[in-house]
Design a protein around this motif. Sequence first.
Motif, PDB file in Angstrom:
ATOM      1  N   LEU A   2       0.846  -1.198   0.000  1.00 17.72           N
ATOM      2  CA  LEU A   2       0.000   0.000   0.000  1.00 17.72           C
ATOM      3  C   LEU A   2       0.882   1.249   0.000  1.00 17.72           C
ATOM      4  O   LEU A   2       0.658   2.191  -0.747  1.00 17.72           O
ATOM      5  CB  LEU A   2      -0.906  -0.012   1.241  1.00 17.72           C
ATOM      6  N   HIS A   3       1.945   1.202   0.829  1.00 22.21           N
ATOM      7  CA  HIS A   3       2.820   2.347   0.957  1.00 22.21           C
ATOM      8  C   HIS A   3       3.481   2.691  -0.381  1.00 22.21           C
ATOM      9  O   HIS A   3       3.555   3.855  -0.789  1.00 22.21           O
ATOM     10  CB  HIS A   3       3.867   2.031   2.028  1.00 22.21           C
ATOM     11  N   MET A   6       1.083   4.357  -2.784  1.00 23.44           N
ATOM     12  CA  MET A   6       0.790   5.733  -2.382  1.00 23.44           C
ATOM     13  C   MET A   6       1.906   6.679  -2.800  1.00 23.44           C
ATOM     14  O   MET A   6       1.652   7.767  -3.287  1.00 23.44           O
ATOM     15  CB  MET A   6       0.611   5.814  -0.862  1.00 23.44           C
ATOM     16  N   ASN A   7       3.166   6.254  -2.617  1.00 18.35           N
ATOM     17  CA  ASN A   7       4.269   7.138  -2.964  1.00 18.35           C
ATOM     18  C   ASN A   7       4.306   7.423  -4.456  1.00 18.35           C
ATOM     19  O   ASN A   7       4.519   8.532  -4.883  1.00 18.35           O
ATOM     20  CB  ASN A   7       5.602   6.524  -2.516  1.00 18.35           C
ATOM     21  N   GLU A   9       1.860   7.477  -6.535  1.00 15.98           N
ATOM     22  CA  GLU A   9       0.712   8.228  -7.017  1.00 15.98           C
ATOM     23  C   GLU A   9       0.443   9.523  -6.249  1.00 15.98           C
ATOM     24  O   GLU A   9      -0.633  10.081  -6.330  1.00 15.98           O
ATOM     25  CB  GLU A   9      -0.538   7.327  -6.962  1.00 15.98           C
ATOM     26  N   ALA A  10       1.438   9.998  -5.474  1.00 18.43           N
ATOM     27  CA  ALA A  10       1.180  11.177  -4.642  1.00 18.43           C
ATOM     28  C   ALA A  10       0.851  12.421  -5.464  1.00 18.43           C
ATOM     29  O   ALA A  10       0.093  13.267  -5.022  1.00 18.43           O
ATOM     30  CB  ALA A  10       2.381  11.444  -3.751  1.00 18.43           C
ATOM     31  N   LEU A 198      -4.784   5.165  -7.821  1.00 20.37           N
ATOM     32  CA  LEU A 198      -5.269   6.416  -7.233  1.00 20.37           C
ATOM     33  C   LEU A 198      -6.392   6.148  -6.239  1.00 20.37           C
ATOM     34  O   LEU A 198      -6.445   6.743  -5.160  1.00 20.37           O
ATOM     35  CB  LEU A 198      -5.794   7.339  -8.336  1.00 20.37           C
ATOM     36  N   TRP A 200      -6.922   3.481  -4.569  1.00 20.98           N
ATOM     37  CA  TRP A 200      -6.356   2.780  -3.420  1.00 20.98           C
ATOM     38  C   TRP A 200      -5.868   3.809  -2.396  1.00 20.98           C
ATOM     39  O   TRP A 200      -6.063   3.680  -1.195  1.00 20.98           O
ATOM     40  CB  TRP A 200      -5.206   1.893  -3.904  1.00 20.98           C
ATOM     41  N   GLN A 201      -5.243   4.871  -2.940  1.00 24.43           N
ATOM     42  CA  GLN A 201      -4.720   5.947  -2.072  1.00 24.43           C
ATOM     43  C   GLN A 201      -5.864   6.749  -1.458  1.00 24.43           C
ATOM     44  O   GLN A 201      -5.895   6.992  -0.252  1.00 24.43           O
ATOM     45  CB  GLN A 201      -3.843   6.848  -2.924  1.00 24.43           C
ATOM     46  N   ARG A 202      -6.825   7.150  -2.300  1.00 25.49           N
ATOM     47  CA  ARG A 202      -7.939   7.994  -1.850  1.00 25.49           C
ATOM     48  C   ARG A 202      -8.788   7.296  -0.790  1.00 25.49           C
ATOM     49  O   ARG A 202      -9.250   7.901   0.147  1.00 25.49           O
ATOM     50  CB  ARG A 202      -8.832   8.278  -3.061  1.00 25.49           C
ATOM     51  N   GLU A 204      -8.040   4.790   1.259  1.00 25.46           N
ATOM     52  CA  GLU A 204      -7.196   3.988   2.137  1.00 25.46           C
ATOM     53  C   GLU A 204      -7.972   3.502   3.373  1.00 25.46           C
ATOM     54  O   GLU A 204      -7.921   2.326   3.747  1.00 25.46           O
ATOM     55  CB  GLU A 204      -5.991   4.826   2.567  1.00 25.46           C
TER      56      GLU A 204
END
Length: 215
Positions: A2-3, A6-7, A9-10, A198, A200-202, A204
């Motif tokens: 996950l990390h 996120m990095n 797609e920041a 994206l 996945w990040q939004r 979380e």
Amino acid sequence: MLHTIMNIEAAGTLFVVAAPSGAGKSTLVNALLERESAISLSVSHTTRPPRPGEMYGRHYYFVEREEFEREVAEGVFLEHAEVHGNLYGTSRTTVQGLLAQGRDVLLEIDWQGAEQIRRSKPDCVSVFILPPSRAELERRLRGRGSDAPEVIERRLRNSRGEIAHAHEFDYVLVNDVFDDALADLQAIVRAVRLRSALQWQRHEALIAELLAPGS
Ligand code: GDP
Ligand code: ADP
Ligand code: 5GP
């Protein structure tokens, strides 16, 4: 896992929109921006003289050729190109600043600029807009009433060379019925925003909740 996602797609997404002059690019982009407020339009620098009604800093930063060439040497531009006899360029710091803040950014640039952007930002999403016919392209260019006849002739002559590059773009849409073309453009932006990395990040917190062990 996950990390890592996120990095990667920041940053925001960089959209590149190109079309032969008169295809309706600016009209479509302006309508898109009224509907999708989370996108910022990059205001280009140009040596082209302003058309009636065009404002410095809103439509373009209008500059002299000498100043433009100095800025090229200083590395001010993310991309730049000569189009229809004028120089156009995209400010590197403005675009990178907005992307770093997580904003989506849209560039209205020609195919040569799009080629440069693809090389430096391979994650960009590019869209080419076609007119429904050559006759309609000519009618729109003349009907817009913003350019002198010889400028219109030059833009029409150049349109073949531009359209020949349409296949290099991720998406191609035909601006025949305006509202249909706008819906197509909006669909592209929406689909890009729904890409799984994206999302996945939004979402979380939602995903963490759904994956949590328990009842
Ligand atoms: P338009 O045809 O009505 O958009 O007329 P303009 O004179 O505003 O733009 C002429 C061409 O220059 C179009 O193909 C634009 O997409 C392109 N253009 C505008 N800004 C830039 C820029 O910053 N970089 C590049 N490479 N092309 C640009
Ligand atoms: P570009 O930015 O590609 O040079 P514009 O957005 O200035 O083109 O559009 C050229 C002209 O065509 C404008 O007068 C605009 O109002 C008109 N136009 C744009 N889209 C359509 C459409 N789908 N049907 C008819 N006219 C259109
Ligand atoms: P004008 O530049 O004079 O506003 O428009 C030139 C031509 O393009 C006119 O025939 C006008 O009806 C058409 N046009 C301008 N904007 C739009 C639009 O958003 N949608 C459609 N379908 N036609 C438009």
